[in-house]
Design a protein around this motif. Structure first.
Motif: not given
Length: 331
Positions: A37, A42-43, A116, A122-123, A125, A129, A131-133, A201
């Motif tokens: 990630l 993502v991370e 995750r 999600f994966q 960018v 999403c 969950k991500r943003r 999130e």
């Protein structure tokens, strides 16, 4: 290249202190999901707190007959452990159904729980999403969602949790041990992950800074017949389309103990409480299994492209439960 600090913790207290000192930090164990990630963007941790030197890599039998599994025990070692294979076979089967041999050699118990979603929105960018943003929207709702949730989803998120291991732990009534600045606490594995609601999130009930230190398998489910089965697009190295973990004890012709959990149907492993209640105290017949599973899945809200998951999960569950019935009861 994203810069970040790196801290190798020498104790649990040191790990918690380092995490608190770096807002945006992440704990690093096997790294099989986190590092991927990070590569995808993502991370973006401000710091990695390396916990691999902590004494959390042992499987210990406790005085009450339960089994404590350290968070750094490798998935391959846990799957092959004699006590796990003999007492809680669904867990060994679930671990062997996940990933490849190479990844199982690196992945840890704690990391497996904390992995995750593999939702492509999600994966990526460049895609919306929540969950991500949070607040950006859910691209999967009107996009590609064949692999997504049919239970417990919300307008904010329809992602599923990818772990096989976590599904088995939910059915087996395991507990997750957490350590933080406030001390140690345990959470039921079935309640460890969250449904998305308005805050997708947040994957788990972990408080900020807490670290998974162990998983505890209860003595009460040791030796009770259990099994895990997974349906996927190909025979190996694929995430589940639907999966089932079941625990079934039959005594005097009736169901004395039952645990049932579904994977790949929801944002978390789905503990089938309604089905369990319907089965408990009744005869372990195929008709009873079918009726109980239908009762559980009646709450499902399939999407445009994933209604196939319902008959798939139903057939898996009925088959797994039927195979756990003692031969004399099935005659």
């Amino acid at each position: 290249m994203e810069s970040f600090a790196y801290v190798r913790a020498g104790s649990l207290a040191e790990a918690a202190e380092a995490f608190a000192a770096h807002p945006g930090a992440r704990y690093l164990g096997g790294g099989t999901n986190l590092v991927d990630l990070m590569k995808l963007g993502v991370e973006r941790p401000t710091a990695l707190v390396d916990v691999t030197r902590l004494p959390l890599d042992r499987v210990t039998e406790l005085p009450d007959g339960s089994l404590r599994i350290g968070a750094l025990v490798r998935n391959s070692d846990l799957a092959a452990h004699p006590r796990v294979r003999a007492g809680w076979p669904a867990l060994s089967q679930a671990l062997l159904a996940g990933a490849s041999g190479q990844l199982r050699n690196a992945a840890t118990t704690g990391g497996n729980l904390l992995q995750r979603t593999r939702c492509p929105y999600f994966q990526d960018v460049s895609k919306p999403c929540n969950k991500r943003r949070p607040g950006s929207g859910c691209g999967a709702l009107d996009g590609v969602h064949r692999d997504h949730a049919v239970l417990g989803h919300s307008e904010q998120c329809i992602a599923t949790h990818p772990s096989d291991m976590a599904v088995a732990l939910a059915a087996l009534d395991a507990e997750v041990e957490l350590y933080g600045t406030a001390g140690v606490r345990r959470v039921a594995a079935a309640d460890f992950h969250r449904l998305p609601g308005a805050h997708p999130e947040r994957d788990t009930v972990i408080d900020p800074g807490e670290l998974v230190t162990a998983v505890v398998l209860p003595a009460a489910s040791a030796g009770v017949p259990s099994a895990y089965r997974k349906a996927r697009d190909r025979a190996s190295y694929a995430f589940a389309l639907a999966s089932v973990a079941a625990v079934l004890e039959v005594a005097d012709g009736v169901v004395a103990r039952v645990g049932l959990a579904f994977g790949a149907l929801a944002h978390r492993p789905w503990r089938a409480r309604a089905a369990e209640e319907a089965l408990r105290g009744g005869a372990p017949t195929r008709a009873a299994f079918e009726g109980a599973v239908d009762l559980e899945l009646a709450a499902a809200r399939p999407l445009r492209d994933n209604a196939y998951k319902l008959p798939l999960a139903r057939n898996l569950a009925v088959d797994v439960l039927s195979r756990l019935v003692p031969a004399e009861e099935d005659a």
